[in-house]
Design a protein around this motif. Structure first.
Motif, PDB file in Angstrom:
ATOM      1  N   GLY A   4      -2.561   3.828  -3.670  1.00  0.00           N
ATOM      2  CA  GLY A   4      -3.346   2.627  -3.907  1.00  0.00           C
ATOM      3  C   GLY A   4      -2.613   1.406  -3.410  1.00  0.00           C
ATOM      4  O   GLY A   4      -1.677   1.498  -2.603  1.00  0.00           O
ATOM      5  N   ALA A   5      -3.030   0.243  -3.907  1.00  0.00           N
ATOM      6  CA  ALA A   5      -2.494  -1.016  -3.388  1.00  0.00           C
ATOM      7  C   ALA A   5      -2.297  -2.019  -4.506  1.00  0.00           C
ATOM      8  O   ALA A   5      -2.954  -1.960  -5.548  1.00  0.00           O
ATOM      9  N   VAL A   6      -1.368  -2.945  -4.259  1.00  0.00           N
ATOM     10  CA  VAL A   6      -1.104  -4.053  -5.171  1.00  0.00           C
ATOM     11  C   VAL A   6      -1.008  -5.329  -4.331  1.00  0.00           C
ATOM     12  O   VAL A   6      -0.390  -5.327  -3.267  1.00  0.00           O
ATOM     13  N   ALA A  37      13.504 -11.732 -17.709  1.00  0.00           N
ATOM     14  CA  ALA A  37      12.626 -11.177 -16.695  1.00  0.00           C
ATOM     15  C   ALA A  37      11.270 -10.795 -17.290  1.00  0.00           C
ATOM     16  O   ALA A  37      11.157 -10.442 -18.469  1.00  0.00           O
ATOM     17  N   LEU A  38      10.254 -10.864 -16.466  1.00  0.00           N
ATOM     18  CA  LEU A  38       8.920 -10.441 -16.860  1.00  0.00           C
ATOM     19  C   LEU A  38       8.889  -8.918 -16.894  1.00  0.00           C
ATOM     20  O   LEU A  38       9.089  -8.257 -15.878  1.00  0.00           O
ATOM     21  N   ASP A  39       8.654  -8.352 -18.049  1.00  0.00           N
ATOM     22  CA  ASP A  39       8.704  -6.897 -18.213  1.00  0.00           C
ATOM     23  C   ASP A  39       7.328  -6.295 -17.930  1.00  0.00           C
ATOM     24  O   ASP A  39       6.658  -5.796 -18.825  1.00  0.00           O
ATOM     25  N   GLU A  40       6.906  -6.413 -16.673  1.00  0.00           N
ATOM     26  CA  GLU A  40       5.612  -5.878 -16.276  1.00  0.00           C
ATOM     27  C   GLU A  40       5.788  -5.027 -15.019  1.00  0.00           C
ATOM     28  O   GLU A  40       6.448  -5.441 -14.068  1.00  0.00           O
ATOM     29  N   TYR A  41       5.206  -3.853 -15.022  1.00  0.00           N
ATOM     30  CA  TYR A  41       5.227  -3.020 -13.827  1.00  0.00           C
ATOM     31  C   TYR A  41       4.030  -2.080 -13.850  1.00  0.00           C
ATOM     32  O   TYR A  41       3.382  -1.880 -14.884  1.00  0.00           O
ATOM     33  N   VAL A  42       3.707  -1.550 -12.679  1.00  0.00           N
ATOM     34  CA  VAL A  42       2.662  -0.536 -12.584  1.00  0.00           C
ATOM     35  C   VAL A  42       3.267   0.692 -11.920  1.00  0.00           C
ATOM     36  O   VAL A  42       4.214   0.589 -11.134  1.00  0.00           O
ATOM     37  N   ARG A  71       0.858  -1.181   0.000  1.00  0.00           N
ATOM     38  CA  ARG A  71       0.000   0.000   0.000  1.00  0.00           C
ATOM     39  C   ARG A  71       0.889   1.224   0.000  1.00  0.00           C
ATOM     40  O   ARG A  71       1.862   1.303   0.758  1.00  0.00           O
ATOM     41  N   CYS A  72       0.582   2.184  -0.867  1.00  0.00           N
ATOM     42  CA  CYS A  72       1.300   3.456  -0.853  1.00  0.00           C
ATOM     43  C   CYS A  72       0.305   4.589  -0.628  1.00  0.00           C
ATOM     44  O   CYS A  72      -0.843   4.531  -1.085  1.00  0.00           O
ATOM     45  N   ARG A  73       0.763   5.610   0.093  1.00  0.00           N
ATOM     46  CA  ARG A  73      -0.077   6.760   0.433  1.00  0.00           C
ATOM     47  C   ARG A  73       0.758   8.034   0.419  1.00  0.00           C
ATOM     48  O   ARG A  73       1.975   7.998   0.602  1.00  0.00           O
ATOM     49  N   GLY A  74       0.079   9.155   0.268  1.00  0.00           N
ATOM     50  CA  GLY A  74       0.721  10.451   0.431  1.00  0.00           C
ATOM     51  C   GLY A  74       1.621  10.815  -0.726  1.00  0.00           C
ATOM     52  O   GLY A  74       1.422  10.401  -1.873  1.00  0.00           O
ATOM     53  N   ARG A  75       2.641  11.605  -0.429  1.00  0.00           N
ATOM     54  CA  ARG A  75       3.562  12.058  -1.469  1.00  0.00           C
ATOM     55  C   ARG A  75       4.391  10.896  -1.992  1.00  0.00           C
ATOM     56  O   ARG A  75       4.566   9.874  -1.321  1.00  0.00           O
ATOM     57  N   HIS A  76       4.894  11.058  -3.189  1.00  0.00           N
ATOM     58  CA  HIS A  76       5.618   9.972  -3.846  1.00  0.00           C
ATOM     59  C   HIS A  76       6.736  10.559  -4.706  1.00  0.00           C
ATOM     60  O   HIS A  76       6.685  11.723  -5.116  1.00  0.00           O
ATOM     61  N   PRO A  77       7.756   9.774  -5.010  1.00  0.00           N
ATOM     62  CA  PRO A  77       8.844  10.267  -5.862  1.00  0.00           C
ATOM     63  C   PRO A  77       8.383  10.374  -7.312  1.00  0.00           C
ATOM     64  O   PRO A  77       7.722   9.481  -7.847  1.00  0.00           O
ATOM     65  N   GLY A  78       8.737  11.482  -7.959  1.00  0.00           N
ATOM     66  CA  GLY A  78       8.456  11.648  -9.380  1.00  0.00           C
ATOM     67  C   GLY A  78       6.995  11.495  -9.720  1.00  0.00           C
ATOM     68  O   GLY A  78       6.105  12.081  -9.081  1.00  0.00           O
ATOM     69  N   ASP A  79       6.710  10.649 -10.719  1.00  0.00           N
ATOM     70  CA  ASP A  79       5.328  10.441 -11.142  1.00  0.00           C
ATOM     71  C   ASP A  79       4.706   9.200 -10.504  1.00  0.00           C
ATOM     72  O   ASP A  79       3.704   8.683 -10.979  1.00  0.00           O
ATOM     73  N   GLY A  80       5.309   8.729  -9.422  1.00  0.00           N
ATOM     74  CA  GLY A  80       4.718   7.612  -8.679  1.00  0.00           C
ATOM     75  C   GLY A  80       5.718   6.522  -8.371  1.00  0.00           C
ATOM     76  O   GLY A  80       6.847   6.516  -8.868  1.00  0.00           O
ATOM     77  N   ARG A 119       7.214   2.959  -8.746  1.00  0.00           N
ATOM     78  CA  ARG A 119       7.272   1.925  -9.780  1.00  0.00           C
ATOM     79  C   ARG A 119       7.266   0.557  -9.111  1.00  0.00           C
ATOM     80  O   ARG A 119       8.195   0.213  -8.375  1.00  0.00           O
ATOM     81  N   ILE A 120       6.215  -0.217  -9.353  1.00  0.00           N
ATOM     82  CA  ILE A 120       6.044  -1.525  -8.735  1.00  0.00           C
ATOM     83  C   ILE A 120       6.263  -2.585  -9.803  1.00  0.00           C
ATOM     84  O   ILE A 120       5.480  -2.716 -10.751  1.00  0.00           O
ATOM     85  N   THR A 121       7.330  -3.345  -9.671  1.00  0.00           N
ATOM     86  CA  THR A 121       7.639  -4.397 -10.641  1.00  0.00           C
ATOM     87  C   THR A 121       6.888  -5.677 -10.286  1.00  0.00           C
ATOM     88  O   THR A 121       6.859  -6.083  -9.122  1.00  0.00           O
TER      89      THR A 121
END
Length: 314
Positions: free
Chosen positions: A227-229, A217-222, A194-203, A205-207
């Motif tokens: 929000g939450a993953v 490697a699986l080239d997938e990230y959000v 779970r991430c909340r509040g301020r964040h680095p750059g444009d968010g 990066r969750i691989t």
């Protein structure tokens, strides 16, 4: 030019998983607080600790037990998740998973033969083309009183926090960090984050980890700002039971047995950690026909990796 806030992080083991907490603009004391909170929640919720509140509830025989506010939230979120997924997520399968052999921590269990009686069987019926379960726990069966908070579990059922606890834990710890004045944070408890509040750059990066552990490697990230993953896979936590068969911790509510390996992993992106975990289990167990409408209904998205390495997005 806007100066970036410094990042600080800590990694540790808790809840049977690798944990990672990052604070954006926080201090080392905030990281110490976060780790202590995760361990406190584990002490309340773990079914492998004899004196945890969940353990006491499960051995209470349906009698009232005093619980902390955090455990009350855990139980109520579990019931709510069961209801909103139509039973495809079921937190009341604690006895089933113990009978299947998952009666100790996974570290202790690995390589050990499981023992116990045969598995229970439930009937899955179909109403109007939609799959629903006969086995449902009515909300009224979870009896709650206050001052102090006490809870009665439905008789004959044990609560298993494993399908929702880490996601909810990430929700609670990240919220507590912001309440301490931390500008922003990411709390990752074994891949449920779970991430909340301020964040680095444009968010953040969750691989998405490749469950097949291939050389490529699986080239997938959000990219996530708030929000939450949550991710689930049947390929990692498994053991050989007394019947000589391979079992894992992801169970089908209708049969009380491990789901098949038709899916390598499921990842869900949702507004909260507990919801992401519940939807993740529903998509993995029920498949796209069940999971996709649930994702749309709850403003969530899903990524499914199949055993042949294909990636499906919902």
């Amino acid at each position: 030019m806007v100066e970036e806030e410094p990042l600080a992080e800590v990694r540790f083991r808790a809840m049977g998983s690798d944990c990672h907490v990052v604070v954006y603009g926080g201090r080392s004391a905030d990281l110490e607080f976060a780790e202590a909170e995760v361990r406190r929640l584990e002490s309340l919720w773990s079914r492998f600790l004899d004196e945890s509140e969940v353990t006491r509830l499960n051995r209470s025989g349906g009698e009232p037990e005093t619980v902390s506010p955090e455990t009350l939230v855990l139980l109520c979120r579990g019931v709510r998740a069961q209801r909103l997924t139509g039973g495809w997520f079921d937190p009341f399968m604690g006895r089933d998973i113990v009978r299947m052999g998952y009666d100790r921590t996974f570290a202790d269990l690995t390589g050990s033969p499981a023992s116990g009686p045969g598995l229970t069987t439930r009937v899955l019926r179909t109403d109007g083309g939609e799959a629903r379960f006969e086995r449902q726990i009515p909300d009224a069966s979870l009896m709650v009183t206050r001052d102090p908070w006490t809870v009665q579990l439905p008789r004959g059922y044990d609560f298993d926090p494993g399908g929702i606890g880490k996601g909810l834990g990430a929700d609670l710890v990240s919220r507590a960090l912001l309440a301490r004045g931390v500008p922003g944070t990411l709390v990752n408890l074994g891949g449920d984050l779970r991430c909340r509040g301020r964040h680095p750059g444009d968010g953040w990066r969750i691989t998405i980890e490749d469950p097949l552990a291939r050389e490529v490697a699986l080239d997938e990230y959000v990219r996530l700002q708030d929000g939450a993953v949550a991710t689930s896979t049947p390929l990692k936590r498994h053991w050989v039971g007394a019947d000589g068969r391979r079992h894992h911790h992801l169970m089908h509510p209708a049969s009380g047995t491990s789901v098949g390996d038709e899916v390598a992993s499921v990842t869900v992106i949702a507004p909260s950690g507990w919801l992401a975990e519940a939807l993740c289990k529903a998509l993995l167990v029920g498949g796209p026909r069940i999971g996709q409408p649930l994702l749309q209904q709850h403003r969530a998205a899903g990524i499914v990796v199949t055993p042949d390495g294909s990636v499906l997005r919902f």
